[in-house]
Design a protein around this motif. Structure first.
Motif, PDB file in Angstrom:
ATOM      1  N   PHE A 111      74.503  71.080   6.423  1.00 11.78           N
ATOM      2  CA  PHE A 111      74.317  70.755   4.827  1.00 11.78           C
ATOM      3  C   PHE A 111      75.652  70.807   4.007  1.00 11.78           C
ATOM      4  N   SER A 112      76.617  71.024   4.681  1.00 15.33           N
ATOM      5  CA  SER A 112      78.019  70.836   3.978  1.00 15.33           C
ATOM      6  C   SER A 112      78.425  69.453   3.748  1.00 15.33           C
ATOM      7  N   GLY A 113      79.341  69.178   2.994  1.00 12.47           N
ATOM      8  CA  GLY A 113      79.875  67.977   2.718  1.00 12.47           C
ATOM      9  C   GLY A 113      80.253  67.194   3.914  1.00 12.47           C
ATOM     10  N   LYS A 114      80.948  67.935   4.642  1.00 15.66           N
ATOM     11  CA  LYS A 114      81.271  67.413   6.067  1.00 15.66           C
ATOM     12  C   LYS A 114      80.253  67.463   6.952  1.00 15.66           C
ATOM     13  N   GLY A 115      79.191  68.152   6.980  1.00 22.46           N
ATOM     14  CA  GLY A 115      78.070  67.967   7.894  1.00 22.46           C
ATOM     15  C   GLY A 115      77.414  66.965   7.563  1.00 22.46           C
ATOM     16  N   ILE A 116      77.142  66.456   6.152  1.00 20.22           N
ATOM     17  CA  ILE A 116      76.409  65.270   6.017  1.00 20.22           C
ATOM     18  C   ILE A 116      76.900  64.036   6.152  1.00 20.22           C
ATOM     19  N   GLN A 117      78.221  64.056   5.901  1.00 25.15           N
ATOM     20  CA  GLN A 117      79.201  62.849   6.173  1.00 25.15           C
ATOM     21  C   GLN A 117      79.207  62.704   7.867  1.00 25.15           C
ATOM     22  N   PHE A 118      79.229  63.546   8.616  1.00 22.62           N
ATOM     23  CA  PHE A 118      79.234  63.332  10.073  1.00 22.62           C
ATOM     24  C   PHE A 118      77.864  62.951  10.469  1.00 22.62           C
ATOM     25  N   PHE A 119      76.837  63.457   9.904  1.00 28.62           N
ATOM     26  CA  PHE A 119      75.366  63.339  10.334  1.00 28.62           C
ATOM     27  C   PHE A 119      75.291  61.813   9.925  1.00 28.62           C
ATOM     28  N   VAL A 120      75.896  61.152   9.038  1.00 27.63           N
ATOM     29  CA  VAL A 120      75.542  59.617   8.493  1.00 27.63           C
ATOM     30  C   VAL A 120      76.359  58.690   9.491  1.00 27.63           C
ATOM     31  N   ILE A 121      77.793  59.258   9.710  1.00 23.36           N
ATOM     32  CA  ILE A 121      78.567  58.424  10.820  1.00 23.36           C
ATOM     33  C   ILE A 121      78.025  58.538  12.044  1.00 23.36           C
ATOM     34  N   CYS A 122      77.717  59.839  12.676  1.00 26.11           N
ATOM     35  CA  CYS A 122      77.247  59.891  14.138  1.00 26.11           C
ATOM     36  C   CYS A 122      75.960  59.082  14.428  1.00 26.11           C
ATOM     37  N   CYS A 123      75.018  58.880  13.434  1.00 27.09           N
ATOM     38  CA  CYS A 123      73.986  58.408  13.490  1.00 27.09           C
ATOM     39  C   CYS A 123      74.029  57.005  13.730  1.00 27.09           C
ATOM     40  N   ILE A 124      74.824  56.219  12.877  1.00 25.97           N
ATOM     41  CA  ILE A 124      75.230  54.738  12.974  1.00 25.97           C
ATOM     42  C   ILE A 124      76.035  54.407  14.276  1.00 25.97           C
ATOM     43  N   ALA A 125      76.780  55.534  14.583  1.00 23.88           N
ATOM     44  CA  ALA A 125      77.636  55.080  15.916  1.00 23.88           C
ATOM     45  C   ALA A 125      76.915  55.284  17.084  1.00 23.88           C
ATOM     46  N   CYS A 126      75.867  56.211  17.225  1.00 22.06           N
ATOM     47  CA  CYS A 126      75.026  56.306  18.255  1.00 22.06           C
ATOM     48  C   CYS A 126      74.251  55.259  18.319  1.00 22.06           C
ATOM     49  N   LEU A 127      73.482  54.787  17.154  1.00 19.74           N
ATOM     50  CA  LEU A 127      72.730  53.648  17.511  1.00 19.74           C
ATOM     51  C   LEU A 127      73.176  52.297  17.673  1.00 19.74           C
ATOM     52  N   SER A 128      74.685  52.147  17.521  1.00 18.75           N
ATOM     53  CA  SER A 128      75.328  51.168  17.886  1.00 18.75           C
ATOM     54  C   SER A 128      75.813  51.209  19.327  1.00 18.75           C
ATOM     55  N   ILE A 129      75.851  52.383  19.993  1.00 14.14           N
ATOM     56  CA  ILE A 129      75.855  52.812  21.529  1.00 14.14           C
ATOM     57  C   ILE A 129      74.648  52.170  21.973  1.00 14.14           C
ATOM     58  N   GLY A 130      73.570  52.716  21.558  1.00 14.92           N
ATOM     59  CA  GLY A 130      72.189  52.230  22.150  1.00 14.92           C
ATOM     60  C   GLY A 130      72.160  50.874  22.067  1.00 14.92           C
TER      61      GLY A 130
END
Length: 285
Positions: A116-135
């Motif tokens: 829930f930190s700024g770093k956490g939210i930013q990482f959450f969004v980037i990681c989500c997009i990156a993993c869907l691209s892997i899929g």
């Protein structure tokens, strides 16, 4: 002569096609990784940037593979989905357990940074997009190109469908040996390969049953997302669950058994449809 030509078209051509696709996949992957690495310089020093680099690599490889092979891929296969609500729940129970295990581990483990930190939210969004691209990339290649290639060559022959699923899943698993180049040890990588083969069977069954590539893409991407999220937030600390390794092998077995069962269901449904078609033709005569 006909038997020889049939053997070449039914076996040698799809196998040679698979070897070619695998070689192109590896070659493009190495090249794109090198180019993106040179372009981004020291970006990898940041956690968020690590996943941005991963996203750039996956999208670049996907675009090249799409240009080369998009005519061979059916994102939506012919035929209606044969999955009932009960069957759909039975199919996704293994991914749900895996995702649930990762999420519970996040809440109970000692976190390196807060989600829930700024770093956490930013990482959450980037990681989500990156993993869907892997899929998207991996399903496009291993289910879209390879599985469809074997199914096209072997049509609806019962043994052909089983072989198509197993060979495409084996290729999907073996491609994870590339992680050795990232410094991952051989034993851990081999475990990952075996798990990936089992999950590949499940994802193949999901594609066959739903006739839509989007479903395995989403399941694949979400499983990777939760796994990456857990590992990064916990600092790759696997001491959270005492029996986590056992659970992972149980999940791999669950993927394999569930996948093979629904491949069997798919073949049975195809045979019943063929029987109905033949009976209808016979009665019309």
């Amino acid at each position: 002569m006909e038997r020889k030509n049939s053997w070449i078209s039914d076996f040698l051509i799809p196998v040679g096609y698979t070897v070619l696709v695998y070689a192109i996949w590896e070659g493009i992957g190495f090249f794109v990784s090198f180019v993106v690495g040179k372009m981004t310089g020291n970006w990898m020093e940041s956690l968020n940037n690590t996943y941005v680099v991963m996203l750039l690599q996956e999208i670049s490889v996907f675009l090249i593979m799409y240009v080369l092979f998009h005519k061979k891929v059916d994102f939506v296969r012919n035929g209606k989905s044969s999955v009932s609500l009960l069957s759909a729940f039975a199919m996704i129970i293994s991914p749900l357990i895996q995702i649930g295990d990762d999420l519970v581990a996040i809440f109970y483990g000692k976190r390196v940074f807060s989600l829930f930190s700024g770093k956490g939210i930013q990482f959450f969004v980037i990681c989500c997009i990156a993993c869907l691209s892997i899929g998207l990339l991996e399903e496009f290649v291993w289910r879209g190109i390879i599985l469809n290639g074997f199914l096209s060559a072997w049509k609806d022959k019962r043994k052909g469908i089983y072989f198509a699923v197993l060979i495409s899943s084996l290729c999907f698993g073996l491609c994870h040996y590339m992680n050795l180049l990232a410094g991952q040890d051989f034993l851990s990588t081999t475990k990952q390969v075996i798990s990936a083969v089992c999950m590949g069977v499940f994802l193949s069954a999901l594609y066959l049953q739903t006739n839509h590539l989007v479903f395995p893409v989403l399941v694949h991407g979400l499983c990777d997302f939760c796994n990456f999220l857990m590992n990064e937030i916990l600092g790759w600390d696997y001491s959270v669950w005492k029996y986590d390794d056992i659970l992972q092998w149980i999940l791999a077995g669950g993927y394999l058994l569930t996948g093979m069962y629904f491949v069997y269901r798919y073949i049975k449904n195809q045979q019943e449809k063929d029987g109905e078609t033949f009976e209808g033709l016979y009665q019309s005569m």
